[in-house]
Write a protein that holds these residues in place. Structure first.
Motif, PDB file in Angstrom:
ATOM      1  N   SER A   1      37.145  26.733  49.289  1.00 29.47           N
ATOM      2  CA  SER A   1      38.283  26.429  48.463  1.00 29.47           C
ATOM      3  C   SER A   1      38.540  28.029  48.072  1.00 29.47           C
ATOM      4  CB  SER A   1      37.788  25.749  47.173  1.00 29.47           C
ATOM      5  OG  SER A   1      37.486  24.401  47.690  1.00 29.47           O
ATOM      6  N   SER A   2      37.869  28.733  47.826  1.00 29.36           N
ATOM      7  CA  SER A   2      38.253  30.124  47.615  1.00 29.36           C
ATOM      8  C   SER A   2      38.865  31.032  48.569  1.00 29.36           C
ATOM      9  CB  SER A   2      36.844  30.976  47.082  1.00 29.36           C
ATOM     10  OG  SER A   2      36.183  30.501  46.262  1.00 29.36           O
ATOM     11  N   VAL A   3      38.604  30.542  49.838  1.00 27.46           N
ATOM     12  CA  VAL A   3      39.364  31.277  50.834  1.00 27.46           C
ATOM     13  C   VAL A   3      40.924  30.650  50.895  1.00 27.46           C
ATOM     14  CG1 VAL A   3      39.583  31.248  53.483  1.00 27.46           C
ATOM     15  CG2 VAL A   3      37.142  31.489  52.430  1.00 27.46           C
TER      16      VAL A   3
ATOM     17  N   ASN B   1      46.785  31.378  49.892  1.00 28.20           N
ATOM     18  CA  ASN B   1      47.756  31.047  49.145  1.00 28.20           C
ATOM     19  C   ASN B   1      48.427  32.482  48.435  1.00 28.20           C
ATOM     20  OD1 ASN B   1      48.343  28.483  49.571  1.00 28.20           O
ATOM     21  ND2 ASN B   1      46.818  27.736  47.956  1.00 28.20           N
ATOM     22  N   ILE B   2      47.438  33.167  47.975  1.00 26.33           N
ATOM     23  CA  ILE B   2      47.733  34.439  47.404  1.00 26.33           C
ATOM     24  C   ILE B   2      48.679  35.416  48.413  1.00 26.33           C
ATOM     25  CG2 ILE B   2      46.980  36.619  46.308  1.00 26.33           C
ATOM     26  CD1 ILE B   2      44.995  34.868  44.842  1.00 26.33           C
ATOM     27  N   ILE B   3      47.918  35.322  49.614  1.00 25.47           N
ATOM     28  CA  ILE B   3      48.562  36.489  50.542  1.00 25.47           C
ATOM     29  C   ILE B   3      49.976  35.783  51.233  1.00 25.47           C
ATOM     30  CG2 ILE B   3      48.203  36.810  53.132  1.00 25.47           C
ATOM     31  CD1 ILE B   3      45.252  36.648  52.754  1.00 25.47           C
TER      32      ILE B   3
ATOM     33  N   LYS C   1      51.640  36.335  45.379  1.00 24.71           N
ATOM     34  CA  LYS C   1      51.702  36.044  43.955  1.00 24.71           C
ATOM     35  C   LYS C   1      50.269  35.333  43.536  1.00 24.71           C
ATOM     36  CE  LYS C   1      53.951  33.596  40.326  1.00 24.71           C
ATOM     37  NZ  LYS C   1      55.064  32.773  40.121  1.00 24.71           N
ATOM     38  N   ILE C   2      49.669  35.977  42.259  1.00 20.68           N
ATOM     39  CA  ILE C   2      48.319  35.563  42.042  1.00 20.68           C
ATOM     40  C   ILE C   2      48.568  34.176  41.103  1.00 20.68           C
ATOM     41  CG2 ILE C   2      46.204  35.856  41.041  1.00 20.68           C
ATOM     42  CD1 ILE C   2      46.539  38.966  41.727  1.00 20.68           C
ATOM     43  N   ASP C   3      48.047  33.014  41.380  1.00 20.70           N
ATOM     44  CA  ASP C   3      47.670  32.096  40.553  1.00 20.70           C
ATOM     45  C   ASP C   3      46.757  32.186  39.727  1.00 20.70           C
ATOM     46  OD1 ASP C   3      47.411  29.624  39.239  1.00 20.70           O
ATOM     47  OD2 ASP C   3      48.524  28.523  40.890  1.00 20.70           O
ATOM     48  N   TYR C   4      46.570  32.902  38.698  1.00 21.84           N
ATOM     49  CA  TYR C   4      45.589  33.233  37.616  1.00 21.84           C
ATOM     50  C   TYR C   4      44.702  32.012  37.200  1.00 21.84           C
ATOM     51  CZ  TYR C   4      47.548  37.950  37.547  1.00 21.84           C
ATOM     52  OH  TYR C   4      47.802  39.351  37.860  1.00 21.84           O
ATOM     53  N   ILE C   5      45.704  30.974  37.101  1.00 21.61           N
ATOM     54  CA  ILE C   5      44.783  29.705  36.536  1.00 21.61           C
ATOM     55  C   ILE C   5      43.657  29.076  37.539  1.00 21.61           C
ATOM     56  CG2 ILE C   5      44.960  27.348  35.640  1.00 21.61           C
ATOM     57  CD1 ILE C   5      47.495  28.214  34.527  1.00 21.61           C
ATOM     58  N   LYS C   6      44.194  28.948  38.715  1.00 23.88           N
ATOM     59  CA  LYS C   6      43.462  28.586  39.835  1.00 23.88           C
ATOM     60  C   LYS C   6      42.286  29.437  40.472  1.00 23.88           C
ATOM     61  CE  LYS C   6      46.723  25.652  42.307  1.00 23.88           C
ATOM     62  NZ  LYS C   6      47.480  25.444  43.588  1.00 23.88           N
ATOM     63  N   LEU C   7      42.664  31.066  40.184  1.00 26.15           N
ATOM     64  CA  LEU C   7      41.728  31.856  40.602  1.00 26.15           C
ATOM     65  C   LEU C   7      40.617  31.959  39.533  1.00 26.15           C
ATOM     66  CD1 LEU C   7      40.891  34.027  42.639  1.00 26.15           C
ATOM     67  CD2 LEU C   7      42.353  35.816  41.485  1.00 26.15           C
ATOM     68  N   GLY C   8      41.109  31.817  38.160  1.00 25.76           N
ATOM     69  CA  GLY C   8      39.925  32.034  37.180  1.00 25.76           C
ATOM     70  C   GLY C   8      39.094  30.714  37.070  1.00 25.76           C
ATOM     71  N   LEU C   9      39.778  29.505  37.649  1.00 26.89           N
ATOM     72  CA  LEU C   9      38.926  28.285  37.466  1.00 26.89           C
ATOM     73  C   LEU C   9      37.653  28.433  38.549  1.00 26.89           C
ATOM     74  CD1 LEU C   9      38.189  25.609  36.603  1.00 26.89           C
ATOM     75  CD2 LEU C   9      40.009  24.580  38.187  1.00 26.89           C
ATOM     76  N   ILE C  10      38.155  28.887  39.892  1.00 27.25           N
ATOM     77  CA  ILE C  10      37.290  28.931  41.038  1.00 27.25           C
ATOM     78  C   ILE C  10      36.066  29.817  40.455  1.00 27.25           C
ATOM     79  CG2 ILE C  10      38.534  30.720  42.554  1.00 27.25           C
ATOM     80  CD1 ILE C  10      37.018  27.235  43.597  1.00 27.25           C
TER      81      ILE C  10
ATOM     82  N   PHE D   1      33.010  39.076  44.154  1.00 29.30           N
ATOM     83  CA  PHE D   1      33.308  40.781  44.421  1.00 29.30           C
ATOM     84  C   PHE D   1      34.610  40.652  45.521  1.00 29.30           C
ATOM     85  CE2 PHE D   1      32.196  44.464  47.157  1.00 29.30           C
ATOM     86  CZ  PHE D   1      32.591  45.607  46.300  1.00 29.30           C
ATOM     87  N   SER D   2      34.129  40.128  46.574  1.00 28.11           N
ATOM     88  CA  SER D   2      35.162  39.998  47.682  1.00 28.11           C
ATOM     89  C   SER D   2      36.629  39.883  47.474  1.00 28.11           C
ATOM     90  CB  SER D   2      34.412  39.266  48.871  1.00 28.11           C
ATOM     91  OG  SER D   2      34.478  38.120  48.588  1.00 28.11           O
ATOM     92  N   ILE D   3      36.575  38.923  46.644  1.00 28.58           N
ATOM     93  CA  ILE D   3      37.964  38.504  46.187  1.00 28.58           C
ATOM     94  C   ILE D   3      38.663  39.657  45.298  1.00 28.58           C
ATOM     95  CG2 ILE D   3      39.151  36.863  44.427  1.00 28.58           C
ATOM     96  CD1 ILE D   3      36.990  34.767  45.183  1.00 28.58           C
ATOM     97  N   PHE D   4      38.081  40.117  44.300  1.00 28.76           N
ATOM     98  CA  PHE D   4      38.579  41.097  43.646  1.00 28.76           C
ATOM     99  C   PHE D   4      38.875  42.393  44.494  1.00 28.76           C
ATOM    100  CE2 PHE D   4      36.661  38.912  39.760  1.00 28.76           C
ATOM    101  CZ  PHE D   4      37.885  38.804  39.083  1.00 28.76           C
ATOM    102  N   LEU D   5      37.928  42.547  45.373  1.00 28.23           N
ATOM    103  CA  LEU D   5      38.306  43.970  46.331  1.00 28.23           C
ATOM    104  C   LEU D   5      39.439  43.538  47.150  1.00 28.23           C
ATOM    105  CD1 LEU D   5      37.204  46.651  47.100  1.00 28.23           C
ATOM    106  CD2 LEU D   5      35.551  45.667  48.863  1.00 28.23           C
ATOM    107  N   PHE D   6      39.498  42.429  47.713  1.00 27.64           N
ATOM    108  CA  PHE D   6      40.705  42.116  48.604  1.00 27.64           C
ATOM    109  C   PHE D   6      41.947  41.979  47.734  1.00 27.64           C
ATOM    110  CE2 PHE D   6      43.378  39.134  51.004  1.00 27.64           C
ATOM    111  CZ  PHE D   6      43.177  39.664  52.257  1.00 27.64           C
ATOM    112  N   MET D   7      42.053  41.660  46.542  1.00 25.75           N
ATOM    113  CA  MET D   7      43.148  41.800  45.540  1.00 25.75           C
ATOM    114  C   MET D   7      43.627  43.071  45.663  1.00 25.75           C
ATOM    115  SD  MET D   7      43.922  38.645  44.833  1.00 25.75           S
ATOM    116  CE  MET D   7      43.144  38.043  46.499  1.00 25.75           C
TER     117      MET D   7
END
Length: 394
Positions: free
Chosen positions: A160-162, A167-169, A173-182, A198-204
């Motif tokens: 689901s994180s992938v 979707n962000i790519i 645009k970052i969906d902060y609600i979905k990202l924060g929930l996951i 960590f990999s999510i934040f680094l990729f962002m």
């Protein structure tokens, strides 16, 4: 065959969904036939669920009973404990079967998300259909769904994180609600979710500063990460040994390195105790390599063969991508995130613990298998481009 491989073949989606149902049916039949399994961790989850039920699912009271220093806080196990607790409340003595069915439901949704990710990066359905049987042949996928553990919950959250990162790519645009929930769900599912986050934040950060625009920069970053990680861990080990060795959790990590441990509970993988800094680097490098090792002396010949087939196909796919990639497109950014995710997870467990039977490799199997259809799609597009070019000439 040419028509089947075409983008416009009318039955592509039908073949894909039939393949999904057949592959899922095989996994479900095998799991149900084998029945549920209870490990030591399963028994621990069961006891914690009993405690949570006694507190009427009051998590603050549940966390207050945590007096153990050598493992992470109970918060990091909240999600599986809550789900096991609910199974016990609603299904009483049959709660293990209810949790087994929950695992199978999550396997189905994980496969569905797997398919949707590949469709969104324009991989033709027939190639995804060819890939799904590889998931069925994955020993991990036929092993862990029957365990009363957090593993299947975790693979569902990882895939689901992938999907959220994709979707962000695509939307830029970052969906902060979905990202924060996951992220919250990942943290509450198991402590080893830290490298995924960590990999999510680094990729962002890579996306924000537009680092993912040239192939040479990407290859350089990956090369530096792979080579430098064992050295960083060596320095970090020395820092912990000299400054924090009196803390139980740190002492546990230090002792495992001092014993030359590579894979936990598999002493045939262990090496001699480190005598200097470079011995530390070698231990951490061996751990990283062994994280992806398809072989273990106690595996059956069939188990080893299936692992080798899967590993070889993933390595070939990665090589194809490195050879063919030129301009960085959406699927290439997804590819990079999966590489970053895999390296982060491997690095984290190389420093902490690689569990018996490589259990912590299981959550990244689905993302890694995505390499295969994406690389096949790249080859087909290259072939089609050359054929079209030849036809234009004549």
């Amino acid at each position: 065959m040419k028509n089947i491989l075409s983008d416009n073949y009318e039955h592509n989606k039908t073949i894909l969904y039939v393949s999904l149902l057949v592959c899922y049916a095989i996994i479900a039949f095998y799991t149900l036939n084998a029945g549920y399994s209870m490990s030591t961790d399963s028994q621990r989850f069961s006891r914690w669920a009993d405690d949570l039920i006694k507190f009427n699912f009051n998590l603050f009271e549940f966390y207050s009973i945590d007096k153990v220093n050598h493992r992470p806080n109970l918060f990091f196990f909240s999600l599986p404990v809550i789900l096991i607790g609910l199974c016990k409340v609603f299904f009483t003595s049959d709660w293990q079967y209810a949790f087994l069915l929950l695992n199978l439901i999550l396997v189905f949704f994980s496969l569905t998300i797997f398919i949707n990710i590949l469709l969104r990066v324009k991989v033709r359905p027939i190639l995804i259909s060819f890939t799904l049987p590889l998931i069925v042949l994955s020993v991990d996928m036929l092993t862990w769904p029957r365990f009363i553990l957090s593993d299947v919950i975790y693979i569902f959250l990882v895939i689901s994180s992938v999907y959220i990162v994709l979707n962000i790519i695509i939307n830029n645009k970052i969906d902060y609600i979905k990202l924060g929930l996951i992220i919250l769900l990942l943290l509450s599912s198991r402590p080893s979710s830290i490298p995924v986050i960590f990999s999510i934040f680094l990729f962002m950060l890579f996306l924000k500063f537009k680092i993912l625009v040239k192939k040479k920069y990407i290859l350089l970053i990956l090369l530096v990460m792979i080579i430098s990680t064992p050295f960083i861990f060596g320095f970090f080990y020395l820092f912990l040994e000299h400054n924090m060795s009196d803390k139980p959790k740190i002492e546990f990590l230090i002792n495992m390195v001092n014993e030359g441990m590579i894979i936990h509970d598999r002493s045939d993988t262990w090496v001699s105790s480190p005598n200097n800094f470079f011995d530390l680097v070698i231990i951490y490098a061996l751990r990283m390599v062994n994280f992806f090792n398809p072989y273990a002396s106690t595996f059956s010949i069939l188990h080893i063969l299936l692992n080798f087939i899967q590993t070889i196909l993933i390595v070939i796919s990665l090589t194809i991508w490195l050879f063919f990639v030129s301009s960085i497109e959406i699927k290439d950014k997804l590819y990079l995130f999966i590489i970053l995710l895999s390296l982060s997870v491997a690095s984290f467990h190389s420093f902490i613990l690689i569990d018996y039977d490589w259990r912590y490799r299981f959550p990244i199997i689905l993302p890694l298998i995505m390499f295969i259809p994406i690389s096949l799609e790249m080859i087909l597009k290259k072939i089609n481009f050359r054929l079209n070019k030849s036809e234009l000439k004549y």
